[in-house]
Each structure stands twice: as C-alpha cells, then as structure tokens.
Scaffold this motif. Structure first.
Motif, PDB file in Angstrom:
ATOM      1  N   ARG A   1       0.891  -0.919   0.202  1.00 20.99           N
ATOM      2  CA  ARG A   1       0.143  -0.248   0.154  1.00 20.99           C
ATOM      3  C   ARG A   1       0.576   0.704  -0.541  1.00 20.99           C
ATOM      4  O   ARG A   1       2.253   1.329   0.615  1.00 20.99           O
ATOM      5  CB  ARG A   1      -0.861   0.220   1.130  1.00 20.99           C
ATOM      6  N   SER A   2       0.020   2.054  -0.483  1.00 22.40           N
ATOM      7  CA  SER A   2       0.737   3.552  -0.118  1.00 22.40           C
ATOM      8  C   SER A   2       0.494   4.511   0.963  1.00 22.40           C
ATOM      9  O   SER A   2       0.100   4.232   1.432  1.00 22.40           O
ATOM     10  CB  SER A   2       0.749   4.631  -1.764  1.00 22.40           C
ATOM     11  N   VAL A   3       1.751   5.243   1.238  1.00 17.60           N
ATOM     12  CA  VAL A   3       1.254   6.562   2.300  1.00 17.60           C
ATOM     13  C   VAL A   3       0.247   6.981   2.348  1.00 17.60           C
ATOM     14  O   VAL A   3      -0.082   7.441   3.106  1.00 17.60           O
ATOM     15  CB  VAL A   3       2.142   6.904   2.460  1.00 17.60           C
TER      16      VAL A   3
ATOM     17  N   PRO B   1      -5.059   5.704   3.409  1.00 18.47           N
ATOM     18  CA  PRO B   1      -5.752   5.530   5.058  1.00 18.47           C
ATOM     19  C   PRO B   1      -5.184   3.773   5.465  1.00 18.47           C
ATOM     20  O   PRO B   1      -5.477   3.944   6.715  1.00 18.47           O
ATOM     21  CB  PRO B   1      -7.130   5.728   5.028  1.00 18.47           C
ATOM     22  N   ALA B   2      -5.742   3.018   4.461  1.00 16.74           N
ATOM     23  CA  ALA B   2      -5.178   1.890   5.292  1.00 16.74           C
ATOM     24  C   ALA B   2      -4.318   1.034   5.836  1.00 16.74           C
ATOM     25  O   ALA B   2      -3.903   0.852   6.384  1.00 16.74           O
ATOM     26  CB  ALA B   2      -5.772   0.182   4.288  1.00 16.74           C
ATOM     27  N   PHE B   3      -2.978   2.181   4.876  1.00 18.55           N
ATOM     28  CA  PHE B   3      -1.908   1.702   5.262  1.00 18.55           C
ATOM     29  C   PHE B   3      -1.355   1.984   6.426  1.00 18.55           C
ATOM     30  O   PHE B   3      -0.576   1.207   7.258  1.00 18.55           O
ATOM     31  CB  PHE B   3      -1.219   2.142   4.631  1.00 18.55           C
ATOM     32  N   TRP B   4      -2.199   3.550   7.359  1.00 15.53           N
ATOM     33  CA  TRP B   4      -1.378   4.104   8.258  1.00 15.53           C
ATOM     34  C   TRP B   4      -2.354   3.023   9.114  1.00 15.53           C
ATOM     35  O   TRP B   4      -2.192   2.728  10.823  1.00 15.53           O
ATOM     36  CB  TRP B   4      -2.701   5.227   8.590  1.00 15.53           C
ATOM     37  N   GLU B   5      -3.318   2.559   8.785  1.00 13.95           N
ATOM     38  CA  GLU B   5      -4.552   1.079  10.383  1.00 13.95           C
ATOM     39  C   GLU B   5      -3.227   0.434  10.167  1.00 13.95           C
ATOM     40  O   GLU B   5      -3.428  -0.347  11.326  1.00 13.95           O
ATOM     41  CB  GLU B   5      -5.288   1.207   9.355  1.00 13.95           C
ATOM     42  N   GLU B   6      -2.788  -0.104   8.921  1.00 14.13           N
ATOM     43  CA  GLU B   6      -1.706  -1.296   8.505  1.00 14.13           C
ATOM     44  C   GLU B   6      -0.499  -1.085  10.378  1.00 14.13           C
ATOM     45  O   GLU B   6      -0.166  -1.601  11.285  1.00 14.13           O
ATOM     46  CB  GLU B   6      -1.560  -2.081   7.949  1.00 14.13           C
ATOM     47  N   PHE B   7      -0.485   0.526  10.266  1.00 11.40           N
ATOM     48  CA  PHE B   7       0.944   0.332  10.409  1.00 11.40           C
ATOM     49  C   PHE B   7       1.017   0.521  12.175  1.00 11.40           C
ATOM     50  O   PHE B   7       1.865   0.153  12.675  1.00 11.40           O
ATOM     51  CB  PHE B   7       1.758   2.188  10.080  1.00 11.40           C
ATOM     52  N   ARG B   8      -0.092   1.684  12.122  1.00 15.64           N
ATOM     53  CA  ARG B   8      -0.574   1.262  13.737  1.00 15.64           C
ATOM     54  C   ARG B   8      -0.804   0.404  14.379  1.00 15.64           C
ATOM     55  O   ARG B   8      -0.175  -0.175  15.664  1.00 15.64           O
ATOM     56  CB  ARG B   8      -2.515   2.071  13.753  1.00 15.64           C
ATOM     57  N   THR B   9      -1.544  -0.440  13.984  1.00 14.80           N
ATOM     58  CA  THR B   9      -2.070  -2.295  14.252  1.00 14.80           C
ATOM     59  C   THR B   9      -0.717  -2.933  14.686  1.00 14.80           C
ATOM     60  O   THR B   9      -1.105  -4.005  15.704  1.00 14.80           O
ATOM     61  CB  THR B   9      -3.036  -2.642  12.944  1.00 14.80           C
ATOM     62  N   ALA B  10       0.528  -2.687  14.099  1.00 16.75           N
ATOM     63  CA  ALA B  10       1.459  -3.636  13.810  1.00 16.75           C
ATOM     64  C   ALA B  10       2.477  -3.053  14.548  1.00 16.75           C
ATOM     65  O   ALA B  10       3.664  -3.573  14.762  1.00 16.75           O
ATOM     66  CB  ALA B  10       1.916  -3.669  12.630  1.00 16.75           C
TER      67      ALA B  10
END
Length: 848
Positions: free
Chosen positions: A169-171, A174-183
């Motif tokens: 995903r690209s930065v 919004p789904a990228f940031w959901e992944e980033f926070r969750t992980a």
C-alpha cells in the motif's frame, strides 16, 4: 509469521531450487511468497536477478536478455509460481555472485549491478548498526524490493531479528496507516516523493506512538524540509535519518546523524560504519578547488557491472566506487554534495550542470528536473503552461544560453520512476518538440481526454499541461472557479467525493456513473439507461448562492432575512483552508494566495472607485478599501463594502504571516489547532476587549474575524469532537453580536452549523446550475447591487432583485477575464526580475 515459520518455508523453497547454482529471476513484491524465494536463493547460493514485479515489459526484457534458469513470479490471478526452465544452469556463475540489481528503474535496461554475498551482508550490518535496529523494531515496506533502498530496509531488519510489515500500500492510502498502527510500526522509509505524499495526508498530525525513526534517501530532500521533519521528529519522539547511497554500494554510503539534521540539513553526513570517502580531483567543475568527485571505499562496493550473460562469470572488477557526485568536506567533517559530474551537459560549447539549475530554480520557488539532451537543456517544471516562456527566459539567462537552447515543459506532476526517483529520460522525451496537438474533444467529459479538456477550459490552462495526474488544487484552482468545476463534474460523473478537488483526474474518471452523459432516459443505442444517482450540492456552494440572494433581497427589501453576509465570512474561511492551505510547497502556496487576493481586490477597487466618482455617496476611503480602518461614522452607505474590506484584510494579513516559513510549518503540523487558536484570538475582537470596534459594531473586521477563523477550523475538523467544539463555540458566542435580533442570530448559527456538519445537500440538476452561477458570481453581485437596485426598488422590487443578480453575473464574467490577463502579465514581470537575480548567482567558470 514467526522466524521459525519463515525459516521452514525458506528451507523448503531452497530444497526445491536444488543444490546446483542457477540464475533465478525474481519478480519482486512486498509479499511473503517473493520474500521466501529471495531468502531461499541467497541462502542456497543461487544468484537472484531482482526485477519489478509490476512491470511485465521489464520481466520480459530481462528474461530475454539474461535467459534465467528459474523465473519466480505471480500469474495474472496472483498465484505464485516457480517456472524452472531447466534443471541446471545455462550460465557460468561466479562463486561470489549473489544479487543482480538494475540502476535504471523499470526501463528493462540490461545493465545490472553485480553484488556479492559480502556486499549484501556488510551493508545490512552497517545500516542496522548506525540506525540502532533491534529485534523489537518493525519496519513497513514503503518501497519496492527491487529498488536497493527498499531491499536494504528488509535486509537490515532481518539481520537483527526485527519485524517486517509487508505491505504494497502507498502511504497515501488510509489503510496503510491502519496497518502501521495495528502492527506497532517503528520504522518508516521514504524517497523525496514519499515526503510529498506525507505532507498531503497530514503526517505531522498523525498519532504514531511506536514510531522511532524515519529514514530518507533516493535523492536530495530540500534542506528546509529536512529541518522541518527533523523538528517534527524531535517533538513527536522519533529521529530522522537522512542517508546517501547508490545501488553500486548495495544501498548506503553515508548518513546524517539525527542530532545534526536540523542544524546541517544540506549535508549528506559521514560515511557508514566500515566505509570511507576521498575526494578525487575534478578539474573545471565550477565549484572551487576544495571540491572533487566523491569516491567511496568499503565492503559494500559492488563487484562490477553486467551487461550480458557472459559478465555473470566475472569476479571483482571494481575496487572503489567513483560516485559521479561532486562534493566537499566541510570543516565540521560532514560531506556536502554540490553537483553531479556525470550529469554535466555540453550545450553549444557551454558546460552546464543540470543539478545546479534544479537547485537555483528551487531557490526561486520552482520545482524542476533538468537534463541535457543534445544541444538543448531539457527542463520539466511544476507549473502551468502560461509559465513556460518566463521559465525558459529564467533558465536561459541563468545559464548563459540562448532561449532556443532551453526546452521547458510545465507539468502538474514531475515524471518519476517506480522508485520515486526523477525520470530524466521522460524529461527529455516530454520536452522534445511534437506535432501540434488538436484540442481535446468537447463532447464526452466522462473519458480522460474529456476530463482533461474540461479542466483546461475552466482553469484556463493549456491543454498540454493538464495530465491524468493533475488535480484541481494542483492546477491553481480556487473558490472562484471551484463552483463551476464541481457542478460540471457532478453533472458528468455523478455524486462527487468531498475531497474531489485534491484527487487526480484519473481517480475521478473511475467514479463515473453509467448513463451520466445525457439527461435522456435511453442511450445512443436506444436501450434504457441505468438509473442515475440523485444529485447533490455542496453545502458551501448552497450557502453562497442562497446567501447572496438573501443579502440583495433584504437590502431592497423584498423580504427581511439578515445575517447571510456573516455566514459568508465563515464560508470564506472554509474555502481559504481548502484552496490555499494545500500540501503545495511554501512558495507555491503564497503565489496562489496572492493571485486570489488580486482577483478579489482589483475588480472591487475598480467598481467601488466608479461608485465613488459617479454617485457622490461614498468617501474616497471606500475606493481604497480603507473605510473600516478610518471609521467613517454610522452612515449605512459608507459601510456597504465592509464585507469586501474584511475579506481582503484577512487574506492580506494571513498572506504576510504565512510568508514566514516557521508559521507555514506550524500550520502544516497543527492544521486544526492553528485556526482554533485564531478563533480564540478572534473572540477578543468579537467582544471588543481592546475597544477597537467601529461605530457599526457588527461590521468591523476585527469583530467578525472569529467567524472567518471558525470556517477555517470547520474545513480542518476531522472528528465529531472537533465539530461539536466548533458548534458549541458558535452557539455561545454569536448571541449579542447583532443586539436584539434573534432571527439574524439564528440564521448565522444555522448556516454555519450546516457548514460544520453537512458536506452536501440533496438537490436537482437545474437547481445546481442556478446555484452554481449565483455562487461563483456572489462577490461581484455583492459589489454591484448597491448601484443597481435603487433604480427599480420603489416601483418594481422583485425586478430590482433579478436585475441586481444579472448585472453582478455579467460583471463577474468580465472581471474574471480581465484579472486573469493582468495576473499573467504581473507574473511574467516577476519571473523576468527573478531571472536577472538568478544570472548573478552563476559562477563565471560555468560560462567558459
């Protein structure tokens, strides 16, 4: 996935690859299947030719050029497969050869960098050391793995037992940031273009509690942006590592220690652990005797290049890396890149450094890529077609070249490779003369060509400068042409998202509703059209259209519903945030803002001057928009133009404040906090705590500024809590502004509450068209109606209303055309003046 599971999968794949060394072409992707094949091949000694997995043409070209023994890639259904083309190898493979990477992005060039196992291991260890990576880190794969920087992120974290957040995903998603926070991501890597995207998505305002470091490489990031991100990191608890490298060095050669990023943002820093630099003489480079070509030594220097399969048998042919970059070593020991030796172009006998031209244009607020192309300098710049002639003169004067030797193409977005790096081949191609293009078809605006034509028409841009990646805001659109554009798009495509003005044209095309191209119930083939979506109208547009009708009708009076002008002050603040406080560079923001001020002030001064001269009702201070400052008493007609004065004052003051880089950065970091603070400051004027209010209290700029700031904050509110705070502030502070006029107070509170909470209102097609004309002409109707309705109101009050609206619409059409021409001429003179200054900055040695 645990390391144990990863190891098991790697071992299984290695067993399948077998003990005989074979050349493995791997279509790189940030997914587990690709990573497993990569690690399995490295672990069992099979050289990996890593190519971009999303480019079939590159895979085909390199397959044809190098005839790999195994091809690992996903098919069109996404199923991963190993195509074993032969059991053994068709090649003689040097025992040290581990990895083959391209330096030319997705071009399919057969020239590859040959890297050894020692290169890969040493560079991973060195990067992990200076970044301080531990087994608790988790890095997101923000870059493609076929790019050496993206691959180094993977290697440097795996070598420390750290975690990887594999995502493609690209930065900007919004789904990228959901992944980033969750992980619980700790590391983020980016090239300069990545930071453009971070600015657009409001990275400075994100809550990322586990983020420890942000790394940047892949090209020069402007020093002011380095300093800004370093300061953001200091306040947010993470560190910024600016790094320098090349594929030929397996990724990294230098890094700038984070504590120096804010102080020395122009430097590339110090050599990585295990590496060293020296400066080789580079005569005639035009940068002074202390400058030389940067030469790097270390265990990560490549074995050499490969251009044919026969080169895969070669051992080491390179001992140290001549980077081609011109550099100097500052007294504090930090290295600074000042130019690119290999990019020098000889044009008409003059030696030109394209990187230096890029830097000088950047100093003048122009983002550009430059490259030599035969006897011409090719320049692609962010801007509009109307700027091309001025930019050509600017560059020609700066370089000492005739204008005919400079080719300029203004684009909405600069061409980049898949890695985010500049695509200089595309710069040369885009700037070459082409046969004159026919204008885009005016009929069907639902395809890309039609949409581009629509943008070019409404924004008055040359067709060639509007691409599928252009955005309304990026092309300089503002609130004065926003209305027409949004309604035309809504009519053609269906219901638009609220952020359509920041989306590229290609994304809007995908939103098209079938059957939108006409109002007929049947299509061209006489078949029934699919049902159409219901029409809607943006609340801001509706408020402008309804507001101007209520203002004129109440002044005649046909009816008495006052308060709309104060609602429109809030709408003006809302639009200020949307169209002027964009993610554009600082200079581009200011340029856009001053243009808009001119488009408001010039026609206003012209009309009001005529009213002063011809009617004798107004003091000359009105013509200069100074009535509010000089306080001409309580005469109603003297205060006719308080709204225009207030709007111009607000924009002028904010333009001056935003010219300060520190304040510009503050607004970007605290997009909601800044206008909320201004609301609080504005309430000082609202309650006249400093006793600065004029005789007509509720018309004073200082008194009503809080409404402008509140509209600004409404545009930046992203949560229910923020909107509720603004609504409560509005409801508590509006009463009393108009004395004992509860209906006027209720109208202001209701109108601005709709702006805060309701993005769009249900509507009809014909109603949208009427609202669009009224909203886009609202300022000009306000200007002219004071001189129109007195002629008719006594005998024909309703006719006076319609006549006032019609005259204002006519003046809007005239004023828009004239101001646009004047702003072009003014901009041209400004660029010519800048060109003289630019020429003085070029050392004489470059003109030999």
């Amino acid at each position: 996935m645990s390391y144990r599971t990863l190891a098991q999968r790697v071992a299984a794949t290695a067993e399948r690859l077998g003990p005989v060394r074979r050349l493995v072409l791997l279509a790189g992707a940030n997914r587990p299947d690709a990573l497993v094949v990569h690690l399995a091949a490295l672990a069992s000694g099979h050289p990996v030719l890593l190519v971009p997995g999303d480019s079939d043409s590159t895979i085909d070209a390199l397959t044809a050029a190098y005839d790999p023994d195994v091809v690992a890639r996903a098919d069109r259904r996404g199923v991963w497969s190993l195509d074993e083309r032969r059991r053994g190898s068709a090649h003689t493979l040097h025992p040290d050869l581990a990895l083959l990477l391209s330096t030319s992005g997705s071009t399919g060039s057969p020239k590859l960098v040959r890297l050894s196992h020692e290169n890969v291991q040493a560079n991973a260890e060195s990067i992990a050391t200076y970044l301080g990576i531990s087994d608790t880190d988790r890095a997101a794969t923000t870059l493609p793995p076929h790019y050496c920087y993206g691959l180094s992120v993977i290697h440097s974290h795996l070598v420390r037992g750290a975690g990887l957040i594999l995502t493609d995903r690209s930065v900007s998603d919004p789904a990228f940031w959901e992944e980033f926070r969750t992980a619980r991501g700790t590391s983020l890597a980016g090239v300069p273009y990545t930071f453009d995207l971070l600015d657009r998505v409001g990275f400075a305002r994100m809550d990322l509690p586990h983020l420890l470091r942000v790394t940047q490489a892949g090209g020069r990031l402007a020093p002011e942006r380095v300093a800004r991100y370093a300061e953001l990191g200091r306040r947010s608890g993470w560190e910024l590592f600016v790094m320098y490298g090349q594929t030929e060095a397996t990724a990294r050669m230098a890094y700038l220690p984070p504590h120096l990023a804010a102080k020395r943002p122009e430097a590339v820093g110090v050599p990585i652990p295990g590496g060293s630099f020296r400066l080789a003489p580079a005569e005639g480079n035009g940068h002074g005797p202390e400058t030389g070509e940067l030469v790097y030594s270390g265990p990560n220097v490549m074995l050499g290049y490969a251009e044919t399969p026969a080169d895969l048998a070669l051992g080491r042919t390179v001992r140290e890396l001549h980077t081609g970059d011109l550099a100097r070593r500052a007294p504090d020991g930090l290295y600074e890149i000042v130019g690119r030796r290999s990019r020098f172009a000889k044009i008409l006998g003059l030696r030109i450094d394209p990187q230096r031209v890029e830097t000088l244009l950047e100093e003048h607020g122009v983002t550009a890529y430059c490259s030599g192309d035969g006897d011409a300098l090719a320049v692609a710049a962010v801007g509009s077609g109307e700027d091309e002639a001025q930019l050509r003169r600017l560059v020609a004067e700066g370089c000492g070249l005739p204008a005919r030797a400079v080719r300029v193409r203004a684009l909405a977005e600069l061409p980049r490779l898949a890695t985010g790096k500049p695509d200089y081949e595309a710069v040369r191609r885009l700037t070459r003369p082409v046969p004159e293009e026919r204008p885009f078809p005016a009929g069907n605006v639902r395809d890309l060509r039609g949409l581009r034509a629509l943008y070019a028409e409404i924004l008055d841009r040359p067709a060639a400068t509007v691409t599928e990646d252009s955005t309304f805001v990026g092309l300089g659109g503002d609130s004065l042409c926003y209305v027409e554009m949004s309604l035309r798009l809504e009519e053609a495509l269906g219901v638009l998202p609220t952020d359509w003005h920041t989306r590229p044209i290609r994304e809007l095309r995908s939103l098209a509703t079938p059957g939108r191209e006409a109002d007929s119930p049947v299509g061209p083939d006489r078949s029934p059209r699919p049902p159409q979506r219901p029409r809607s109208l943006e609340t801001g547009i509706a408020l402008r259209a309804i507001g101007i009708v209520l203002i004129v009708g109440s002044h005649i009076p046909v009816f008495s519903l006052q308060g709309s002008a104060h609602v429109l002050i809030g709408v003006a603040g809302f639009n200020f945030a949307r169209f002027h406080l964009t993610a554009a560079a600082h200079r581009e923001r200011l340029r856009h803002l001053w243009r808009s001020i001119a488009r408001i002030a010039v026609p206003s001064v012209v009309w009001i001057t005529g009213a002063v001269v011809l009617t004798g009702l107004y003091d000359p201070a009105n013509a200069l928009l100074l009535n509010s400052l000089l306080d001409q008493g309580t005469e109603r007609h003297e205060w006719h133009y308080w709204f225009v004065e207030a709007l111009v004052y607000f924009l002028l003051v904010l333009g001056v404040l935003m010219a300060v880089p520190l304040l510009d950065r503050l607004e970007r970091r605290h997009a909601f906090g800044v206008p909320l603070t201004l609301v609080a400051i504005g309430l000082i004027g609202r309650y006249d705590l400093l006793e600065l209010a004029p005789a007509r209290f509720h018309l004073g700029p200082a008194v009503v500024f809080w409404l402008f700031a509140l509209g600004w904050a409404a545009a930046r509110a992203t949560s229910v809590r923020q909107r509720a705070l603004l609504t409560a502030t509005l409801a508590l502070t509006t009463p009393g502004l108009f004395g004992d006029q509860p209906l006027r107070t209720a109208l202001v509170v209701t109108g601005l509450s709709l702006l805060i909470w309701v993005p769009t209102l249900p509507s009809l097609g014909p109603l949208n068209r009427v609202a669009g004309v009224l909203a886009s002409s609202s300022l000009y109707i306000y200007l002219t109606h004071f001189q129109v309705y007195p002629l008719l109101r006594d005998d024909f009050p309703v006719l006076a209303l319609f006549a006032s609206l019609a005259i204002g619409i006519g003046y809007a059409t005239l004023a828009t055309r004239v101001v646009r021409r004047l702003s072009r001429k003014w901009l041209g003179r400004g660029l010519q003046t800048q060109g003289s200054g630019l020429r003085l900055r070029i050392p004489n040695s470059t003109r030999k």
